[in-house]
Design a protein around this motif. Structure first.
Motif, PDB file in Angstrom:
ATOM      1  N   PHE A 104       0.910  -1.446   0.266  1.00 30.28           N
ATOM      2  CA  PHE A 104       0.200  -0.193   0.283  1.00 30.28           C
ATOM      3  C   PHE A 104       0.719   1.575   0.102  1.00 30.28           C
ATOM      4  O   PHE A 104       0.405   1.950  -1.006  1.00 30.28           O
ATOM      5  N   VAL A 105       2.005   1.147   0.924  1.00 26.74           N
ATOM      6  CA  VAL A 105       2.856   2.435   0.767  1.00 26.74           C
ATOM      7  C   VAL A 105       3.198   2.138  -0.527  1.00 26.74           C
ATOM      8  O   VAL A 105       3.726   3.607  -0.644  1.00 26.74           O
ATOM      9  N   LEU A 106       3.700   1.600  -0.909  1.00 27.97           N
ATOM     10  CA  LEU A 106       4.845   1.501  -1.905  1.00 27.97           C
ATOM     11  C   LEU A 106       3.880   2.102  -3.655  1.00 27.97           C
ATOM     12  O   LEU A 106       4.173   2.967  -4.162  1.00 27.97           O
ATOM     13  N   GLY A 107       2.518   1.605  -3.449  1.00 24.94           N
ATOM     14  CA  GLY A 107       2.009   1.527  -4.364  1.00 24.94           C
ATOM     15  C   GLY A 107       1.321   2.712  -4.731  1.00 24.94           C
ATOM     16  O   GLY A 107       0.853   3.276  -5.066  1.00 24.94           O
ATOM     17  N   PHE A 108       0.440   3.633  -3.526  1.00 24.33           N
ATOM     18  CA  PHE A 108       0.122   4.685  -3.207  1.00 24.33           C
ATOM     19  C   PHE A 108       0.880   5.862  -3.526  1.00 24.33           C
ATOM     20  O   PHE A 108       0.791   6.944  -3.853  1.00 24.33           O
ATOM     21  N   ALA A 109       2.861   5.780  -3.072  1.00 26.70           N
ATOM     22  CA  ALA A 109       3.605   6.752  -3.630  1.00 26.70           C
ATOM     23  C   ALA A 109       3.649   6.790  -5.005  1.00 26.70           C
ATOM     24  O   ALA A 109       4.151   8.049  -5.477  1.00 26.70           O
ATOM     25  N   VAL A 232     -11.435   3.649  -2.347  1.00 26.41           N
ATOM     26  CA  VAL A 232     -10.586   2.850  -3.062  1.00 26.41           C
ATOM     27  C   VAL A 232     -10.174   2.411  -1.721  1.00 26.41           C
ATOM     28  O   VAL A 232      -9.411   0.799  -2.882  1.00 26.41           O
ATOM     29  N   ILE A 233      -9.183   3.320  -1.362  1.00 28.72           N
ATOM     30  CA  ILE A 233      -8.090   2.418  -0.529  1.00 28.72           C
ATOM     31  C   ILE A 233      -8.593   1.554  -0.048  1.00 28.72           C
ATOM     32  O   ILE A 233      -8.111  -0.031   0.606  1.00 28.72           O
ATOM     33  N   ILE A 234     -10.208   1.440   1.275  1.00 27.48           N
ATOM     34  CA  ILE A 234     -10.811  -0.261   1.370  1.00 27.48           C
ATOM     35  C   ILE A 234     -10.905  -0.842   0.437  1.00 27.48           C
ATOM     36  O   ILE A 234     -10.559  -2.055   1.367  1.00 27.48           O
ATOM     37  N   VAL A 235     -11.300  -0.594  -0.711  1.00 23.03           N
ATOM     38  CA  VAL A 235     -11.460  -2.249  -1.606  1.00 23.03           C
ATOM     39  C   VAL A 235      -9.774  -2.851  -2.117  1.00 23.03           C
ATOM     40  O   VAL A 235     -10.518  -4.302  -2.089  1.00 23.03           O
ATOM     41  N   ALA A 236      -9.009  -1.888  -2.365  1.00 20.70           N
ATOM     42  CA  ALA A 236      -7.906  -2.656  -2.615  1.00 20.70           C
ATOM     43  C   ALA A 236      -7.151  -3.256  -1.389  1.00 20.70           C
ATOM     44  O   ALA A 236      -6.750  -4.280  -2.127  1.00 20.70           O
ATOM     45  N   LEU A 237      -7.322  -2.976  -0.121  1.00 19.94           N
ATOM     46  CA  LEU A 237      -6.683  -3.320   0.610  1.00 19.94           C
ATOM     47  C   LEU A 237      -7.650  -4.642   0.948  1.00 19.94           C
ATOM     48  O   LEU A 237      -6.891  -5.512   1.512  1.00 19.94           O
ATOM     49  N   VAL A 238      -9.050  -5.227   0.816  1.00 20.10           N
ATOM     50  CA  VAL A 238      -9.731  -5.886   1.237  1.00 20.10           C
ATOM     51  C   VAL A 238      -9.351  -6.970   0.173  1.00 20.10           C
ATOM     52  O   VAL A 238      -9.023  -8.324   0.161  1.00 20.10           O
ATOM     53  N   MET A 239      -9.205  -6.754  -1.108  1.00 18.43           N
ATOM     54  CA  MET A 239      -8.676  -7.947  -1.880  1.00 18.43           C
ATOM     55  C   MET A 239      -7.496  -7.803  -1.906  1.00 18.43           C
ATOM     56  O   MET A 239      -7.230  -9.212  -2.604  1.00 18.43           O
ATOM     57  N   ARG A 240      -6.854  -6.899  -1.387  1.00 19.10           N
ATOM     58  CA  ARG A 240      -5.040  -7.944  -1.535  1.00 19.10           C
ATOM     59  C   ARG A 240      -5.094  -8.962  -0.180  1.00 19.10           C
ATOM     60  O   ARG A 240      -3.738  -9.857  -0.280  1.00 19.10           O
ATOM     61  N   ILE A 241      -5.391  -8.272   0.693  1.00 22.65           N
ATOM     62  CA  ILE A 241      -5.785  -9.281   2.138  1.00 22.65           C
ATOM     63  C   ILE A 241      -6.060 -10.528   1.995  1.00 22.65           C
ATOM     64  O   ILE A 241      -5.951 -11.559   2.088  1.00 22.65           O
ATOM     65  N   ALA A 242      -7.325 -10.543   1.516  1.00 18.68           N
ATOM     66  CA  ALA A 242      -7.974 -11.894   0.902  1.00 18.68           C
ATOM     67  C   ALA A 242      -7.160 -12.843  -0.215  1.00 18.68           C
ATOM     68  O   ALA A 242      -6.527 -14.344   0.086  1.00 18.68           O
ATOM     69  N   GLY A 243      -6.199 -11.861  -0.366  1.00 21.37           N
ATOM     70  CA  GLY A 243      -5.617 -13.075  -1.564  1.00 21.37           C
ATOM     71  C   GLY A 243      -3.464 -13.163  -1.146  1.00 21.37           C
ATOM     72  O   GLY A 243      -3.327 -14.545  -1.087  1.00 21.37           O
ATOM     73  N   ALA A 244      -3.089 -12.372  -0.059  1.00 22.63           N
ATOM     74  CA  ALA A 244      -1.737 -12.445   0.729  1.00 22.63           C
ATOM     75  C   ALA A 244      -2.989 -13.902   1.911  1.00 22.63           C
ATOM     76  O   ALA A 244      -1.662 -14.669   1.761  1.00 22.63           O
ATOM     77  N   VAL A 245      -3.782 -14.332   2.126  1.00 24.93           N
ATOM     78  CA  VAL A 245      -3.929 -15.108   2.926  1.00 24.93           C
ATOM     79  C   VAL A 245      -3.918 -16.035   2.719  1.00 24.93           C
ATOM     80  O   VAL A 245      -3.313 -17.105   3.157  1.00 24.93           O
ATOM     81  N   LYS A 246      -4.152 -16.510   1.444  1.00 29.32           N
ATOM     82  CA  LYS A 246      -3.880 -18.062   0.612  1.00 29.32           C
ATOM     83  C   LYS A 246      -3.291 -18.096  -0.064  1.00 29.32           C
ATOM     84  O   LYS A 246      -3.318 -18.938  -1.010  1.00 29.32           O
ATOM     85  N   VAL A 247      -2.008 -16.820   0.141  1.00 25.69           N
ATOM     86  CA  VAL A 247      -0.992 -17.416  -1.072  1.00 25.69           C
ATOM     87  C   VAL A 247      -0.628 -18.460  -0.807  1.00 25.69           C
ATOM     88  O   VAL A 247       0.197 -18.929   0.216  1.00 25.69           O
TER      89      VAL A 247
END
Length: 309
Positions: A104-109, A232-247
């Protein structure tokens, strides 16, 4: 009244009935056309879920393939009382928090920087998005070569700088941060592209008003950009959290869950129970518990999103 008039009067109710049927079909045509897709989605998504529930309430192993005994909620209770489950959840939480936070930090920057560029931002965006297009297994193999203790370019640069080599993937202290770094490299572009789209859609009037009021760039970011970008930030975080949990792919290729249990996240222990120990009932129960945990997290995030609206 002649015979032709009588025939016309007799056929009029049937004609009106046909017209009413056609109007009814026309009003509901879009829903009727969706029925095949809905049936297919039900078959593809609902059947595996129901079958997973069926597996979880049976003691399904290689020894009981033909007649698995019914055990009810015993597997669920076993999962909730297993110290290994909580250890893997702790590692998964570290992986998600570290990886998604960095992304999130790198992507937002990057999104803020590219949003200020007037020319050539299309080619820059394409370049930044490229890592996301690479298959996770290929990403894992590539970074495994980079981190190799003897031949990897990472340790080569350390020796050039006069530093000692680091066995990143076989060290209890560095294995998990190394996997987080790899996940960050691949999925920061996702955060970048979503947040950049959000920045492009913001209205210009609040920024013009902030500039007229003499707000600094930092104040504009904190008090104008971030509040407008909240959904937008909440949607992006939710999608990435759901993806990162099952990596699974990257960790499996990089460390295989090791050394020891240093990178044995929830997806790794699920794979171990199902395809190494062949305890399919326990693995199914573990998948259900994981789904419930992720669902609760997403529910809180979506609730925050809609409460804001």
């Amino acid at each position: 009244m002649n015979l032709q008039t009588l025939e016309h009067a007799a056929h009029r109710p049937s004609t009106q009935k046909k017209k009413s049927i056609l109007v009814w079909l026309d009003d509901r045509l879009q829903f009727i056309l969706l029925i095949p897709s809905l049936l297919l989605m039900t078959l593809v998504f609902l059947y595996p879920v129901l079958y997973n529930v069926y597996l979880s309430v049976h003691d399904w192993t290689f020894l009981t393939l033909h007649d698995p005994p019914f055990v009810g909620l015993r597997h669920i209770m076993h999962v909730l009382g297993d110290a290994g489950f909580y250890h893997s959840m702790y590692l998964s939480a570290l992986f998600v928090a570290g990886g998604v936070g960095l992304q999130f930090v790198l992507g937002f920057a990057l999104a803020l920087a590219v949003n200020r560029i007037r020319r050539g931002h299309g080619s820059i965006t394409t370049l930044f998005v490229f890592p996301m297009m690479v298959t996770p297994v290929v990403v894992g193999l590539m970074w495994k070569f980079i981190f190799d203790y003897n031949f990897g370019i990472f340790n080569y640069f350390l020796t050039v700088l006069g530093l000692e080599k680091i066995a990143l993937l076989t060290s209890n202290a560095f294995a998990l941060p190394a996997t987080i770094l790899v996940d960050t490299w691949q999925w920061t572009p996702f955060m970048f592209i979503v947040l950049l789209a959000g920045l492009k859609s913001l209205p210009s009037e609040p920024f013009e008003a902030a500039e007229m009021d003499g707000a600094s760039k930092w104040q504009t970011l904190l008090h104008v950009t971030l509040p407008l970008m909240k959904s937008v930030i909440i949607v992006a975080l939710v999608m990435r959290i759901a993806g990162a949990v099952k990596v699974f792919d990257q960790i499996f290729v990089l460390t295989g869950g090791g050394p020891g249990t240093a990178t044995e996240t929830i997806s790794m222990i699920l794979h171990k129970k199902a395809f190494v120990e062949f305890d399919f009932g326990y693995a199914a129960a573990l998948a259900i518990v994981l789904t419930v945990v992720v669902g609760i997290l997403c529910w809180f995030a979506i609730r925050a999103l809609y409460s804001e609206k």
